[in-house]
Design a protein around this motif. Structure first.
Motif, PDB file in Angstrom:
ATOM      1  N   ASN A   1      36.746  26.261  43.640  1.00  0.00           N
ATOM      2  CA  ASN A   1      36.209  25.067  44.305  1.00  0.00           C
ATOM      3  C   ASN A   1      36.020  23.903  43.339  1.00  0.00           C
ATOM      4  OD1 ASN A   1      36.173  26.285  46.758  1.00  0.00           O
ATOM      5  ND2 ASN A   1      34.015  26.790  46.735  1.00  0.00           N
TER       6      ASN A   1
ATOM      7  N   GLU B   1      32.625  37.383  41.827  1.00  0.00           N
ATOM      8  CA  GLU B   1      33.125  36.596  42.960  1.00  0.00           C
ATOM      9  C   GLU B   1      32.581  35.170  42.930  1.00  0.00           C
ATOM     10  OE1 GLU B   1      35.389  37.377  45.849  1.00  0.00           O
ATOM     11  OE2 GLU B   1      35.900  38.262  43.942  1.00  0.00           O
ATOM     12  N   ILE B   2      31.275  35.038  42.609  1.00  0.00           N
ATOM     13  CA  ILE B   2      30.681  33.695  42.553  1.00  0.00           C
ATOM     14  C   ILE B   2      31.437  32.848  41.529  1.00  0.00           C
ATOM     15  CG2 ILE B   2      28.640  32.384  41.857  1.00  0.00           C
ATOM     16  CD1 ILE B   2      26.913  34.566  43.035  1.00  0.00           C
TER      17      ILE B   2
ATOM     18  N   ILE C   1      29.747  42.744  40.858  1.00  0.00           N
ATOM     19  CA  ILE C   1      30.867  42.313  41.703  1.00  0.00           C
ATOM     20  C   ILE C   1      30.565  40.923  42.260  1.00  0.00           C
ATOM     21  CG2 ILE C   1      32.138  42.736  43.840  1.00  0.00           C
ATOM     22  CD1 ILE C   1      31.744  45.687  43.442  1.00  0.00           C
ATOM     23  N   GLY C   2      29.325  40.743  42.706  1.00  0.00           N
ATOM     24  CA  GLY C   2      28.903  39.451  43.251  1.00  0.00           C
ATOM     25  C   GLY C   2      29.046  38.335  42.222  1.00  0.00           C
ATOM     26  N   LEU C   3      28.617  38.588  40.988  1.00  0.00           N
ATOM     27  CA  LEU C   3      28.724  37.564  39.943  1.00  0.00           C
ATOM     28  C   LEU C   3      30.191  37.196  39.707  1.00  0.00           C
ATOM     29  CD1 LEU C   3      26.141  38.796  37.277  1.00  0.00           C
ATOM     30  CD2 LEU C   3      25.936  36.836  38.803  1.00  0.00           C
TER      31      LEU C   3
ATOM     32  N   ILE D   1      35.011  31.958  42.835  1.00  0.00           N
ATOM     33  CA  ILE D   1      35.003  30.926  43.882  1.00  0.00           C
ATOM     34  C   ILE D   1      34.635  29.578  43.285  1.00  0.00           C
ATOM     35  CG2 ILE D   1      33.945  30.223  46.058  1.00  0.00           C
ATOM     36  CD1 ILE D   1      33.542  33.250  46.630  1.00  0.00           C
ATOM     37  N   THR D   2      33.696  29.596  42.322  1.00  0.00           N
ATOM     38  CA  THR D   2      33.319  28.347  41.656  1.00  0.00           C
ATOM     39  C   THR D   2      34.527  27.752  40.932  1.00  0.00           C
ATOM     40  OG1 THR D   2      31.134  29.295  41.315  1.00  0.00           O
ATOM     41  CG2 THR D   2      31.641  27.301  40.098  1.00  0.00           C
TER      42      THR D   2
ATOM     43  N   PHE E   1      38.411  40.385  41.278  1.00  0.00           N
ATOM     44  CA  PHE E   1      37.718  41.671  41.316  1.00  0.00           C
ATOM     45  C   PHE E   1      38.645  42.797  40.866  1.00  0.00           C
ATOM     46  CE2 PHE E   1      37.040  45.417  44.139  1.00  0.00           C
ATOM     47  CZ  PHE E   1      35.900  45.893  43.533  1.00  0.00           C
TER      48      PHE E   1
ATOM     49  N   PRO F   1      33.596  22.408  41.249  1.00  0.00           N
ATOM     50  CA  PRO F   1      32.590  21.396  41.604  1.00  0.00           C
ATOM     51  C   PRO F   1      32.444  20.270  40.583  1.00  0.00           C
ATOM     52  CG  PRO F   1      31.532  23.423  40.875  1.00  0.00           C
ATOM     53  CD  PRO F   1      32.994  23.718  40.953  1.00  0.00           C
TER      54      PRO F   1
END
Lengths: 300, 332
Positions: free
Chosen positions: B144, B136-137, B132-134, B140-141, B255, B146
């Motif tokens: 954003n 979300e990362i 789940i964390g991956l 968000i990336t 998610f 970058p």
């Protein structure tokens, strides 16, 4: 230095919210080995419930002190009832069916509750009314501190100490700890495991509801998807402290709140959720049992 | 052990006996699939195409969740990687999208390897939360942005359609057959894989990891292989999705998308290829049927997940091997 202290205060505030929510996760996981995805939604519903009470009743007239206590207690009571109901409907029939089925069931409950909230309160942000008596702030050595921050921190610490006392010093607490270590043996020792599970599902959602109301009063804005954001972070906090470990969840929540706010202050606010997950992943790779150690011995 | 062997042998025998009847059923099914787009009109052809994409995604996640029993709740990340690889390489570098189909698969598979290598040892629930964390990362990336490649919240637009010789895959019917061919190919390969040494090793790990390790199965490599193959296939599905939509944004890879995919696998029955198809059908057709009750759709969906787990946790179409194993367990 000022930025550091400011972010430290913010971090402690949001961290105590994470701690309260994390306690619900860690207790359920400790006893049932289940990630209760629905827990975040109970936190969110608690927040909405408090909102409705504030908007449509006259509780605010009781004054800040009593008014707050009544609202928090009512929200906690309502969520405790809902917590028992969820356990009864979605988890109790799955007690014997492995670990996957309850997780999926929990996700189902989570989706259900989230959409129920959307249907009841709408999909837009709702704003908590301004409560003048609570709208106070001080400046201590260049750092702004609001009354709400003090209340959140104070209430959280009191509740956590109370819970710690119950778990460590009472017979009920001993029964909970025994159930967490080994359900079957606990049952043989005459502990009513189902009653323990029900108790967990009263305490967890009640704490979550308290956190929900306070988040509403602090940030003013609530949304039906906020349960999921907070619950992921609370779960991270629970893992940081070692899942199943109750003091661990308290420390983990505070630590996570501080790290998140420092990251937001010094690096970039847009990336603050990423820090949280990177911390989580790094932690799981380097120290999978959490900072304070996992309470639960995993059977192979 | 001998009892188990006997059962597996019987499974083979019954297959041989049923073969003519089965062949008939599959033939009829194929015929229906071939005629369908000519009778159904563009709207339902498009629905069927998206259904096909979901089947591909479900199959890819089924390798990880169903066959090996690894709880991956961030599968939309690999789907996104495939879609964005196609989108960026096409719009920035101008590489034709048809070449990017395999490239997206390889990139997503490669990321699958890099991202899961350090976390592959984690136990069930921990793995679930990390995936789940991956997810979300990555999301968000993408928002954003970058490196100025992903277009932020608006996403990437102007992705070119695929060109096969002189044929540009652009009309609903083209996409339909394109997805159909790839799905059939994937199903064929995965069925072969299921029966191979690798498939059996995967199932062994799912049932008892320690015993599998003791029998000489390289658990770590097998798990990684499942992740790489699953991520790769999801990447291919993402690539098709990107050329179909011509515009992609982070919103499509949240998610909840991962939850839907996870549910497809669980709903159909873990490790069951027909189950994935049934599961995708339920997830696709249910929303279409409940169109009039749009608001209550997700409410109903959440409740259905709970009811399903309580009354039929093995899934709508459980795999044969799984059923046999479960049967044996209850006999003891």
């Amino acid at each position: 230095m000022e930025l550091f202290l400011e972010q430290l205060v913010n971090g402690l505030t949001v961290g105590s919210v994470y701690s309260l929510v994390a306690l619900g996760y860690t207790m359920v996981y400790g006893v049932m080995r289940l990630i209760n995805f629905a827990h975040g939604e109970l936190f969110m519903l608690g927040s909405y419930f408090g909102f409705t009470l504030l908007v449509s009743t006259n509780i605010g007239a009781l004054g800040a002190g009593w008014g707050l206590i009544v609202i928090v207690l009512m929200a906690a009571g309502a969520m405790a009832l809902l917590g028992i109901l969820v356990e009864r409907v979605a988890y109790a029939p799955l007690r014997e069916s492995g670990r996957l089925a309850p997780v999926v069931s929990a996700l189902g409950v989570s989706i259900f509750l989230q959409n129920a909230a959307m249907l009841i309160w709408g999909s837009r942000y709702r704003a908590y009314p301004v409560w003048a008596a609570l709208d106070r702030r001080w400046q201590v050595g260049g750092v702004h501190i609001t009354l709400m921050q003090v209340i959140i921190l104070g209430v959280s610490i009191v509740l956590m100490l109370l819970l710690y006392f119950i778990i460590q010093r009472t017979t009920l607490g001993a029964a909970i700890r025994a159930t967490a270590i080994d359900q079957d043996t606990a049952r043989l020792m005459g502990i009513d495991v189902n009653a323990i599970i029900r108790f967990i599902f009263i305490i967890g959602p009640a704490l979550g509801a308290v956190a929900g109301v306070m988040v509403g009063l602090y940030y003013r804005q609530i949304h039906f998807t906020m349960g999921w954001t907070y619950s992921l972070k609370a779960f991270t906090a629970a893992i940081m402290g070692g899942i199943g470990n109750i003091p661990g969840a308290m420390v983990g929540g505070m630590l996570l709140g501080i790290l998140e706010m420092l990251g937001a202050g010094y690096i970039s606010a847009a990336w603050k959720d990423v820090f949280v997950f990177i911390i989580l992943i790094a932690l799981l790779i380097l120290r999978p049992t959490g900072l304070l150690g996992e309470r639960v011995a995993e059977k192979v | 052990m001998t009892a188990g062997k006997g059962r597996l042998a019987m499974e083979g025998v019954s297959d041989a006996k049923e073969f003519p009847r089965r062949g008939l059923i599959y033939g009829a099914l194929l015929l229906v699939l071939l005629i369908f787009p000519f009778k159904a009109g563009p709207y339902w052809t498009d629905v069927a195409t998206f259904f096909g994409i979901y089947v591909l995604l479900g199959l890819s996640l089924n390798i990880i969740v169903g066959e090996v029993g690894l709880f991956n709740m961030g599968h939309a990340a690999f789907y996104a990687l495939g879609a964005y690889t196609t989108a960026i390489l096409n719009t920035v570098c101008g590489i034709p999208t048809i070449w990017l189909l395999p490239v997206s698969g390889i990139v997503a598979g490669g990321f699958g390897y890099i991202l899961t290598r350090p976390i592959i040892h984690l136990r069930g629930d921990y793995l679930l939360i990390v995936t789940i964390g991956l997810n979300e990362i990555l999301r968000i990336t993408l928002i954003n942005d970058p490196w100025g490649l992903t277009g932020g919240p608006n996403g990437v637009l102007g992705i070119k359609r695929m060109r096969l010789g002189s044929l540009v895959i652009s009309r609903p019917i083209h996409f339909y057959f394109f997805v159909l061919i790839i799905s059939i190919l994937a199903i064929f390969v995965l069925l072969r894989l299921q029966r191979s040494r690798i498939g059996r090793a995967w199932n062994y790990i799912r049932e008892d990891e320690v015993a599998a390790e003791a029998m000489g199965i390289d658990v770590r490599s097998m798990k990684l292989l499942a992740f790489v193959l699953g991520a790769g296939l999801a990447g291919i599905a993402g690539s098709i999705y990107a050329t179909k939509m011509m515009i992609i944004s982070p919103e499509s890879f949240t998610f909840w998308e991962s939850v839907v995919l996870f549910t497809i696998v669980i709903l159909g029955g873990m490790g069951s290829i027909p189950g994935v198809i049934v599961g995708s059908a339920v997830m696709m057709i249910l929303p279409e049927l409940l169109r009039n009750f749009m608001q209550y759709r997700m409410l109903f969906f959440g409740a259905a997940m709970v009811v399903m787990m309580v009354f039929r946790p093995q899934g709508l179409w459980p795999s044969k091997r799984w059923q046999l194993e479960m049967g044996r367990e209850t006999e003891e």
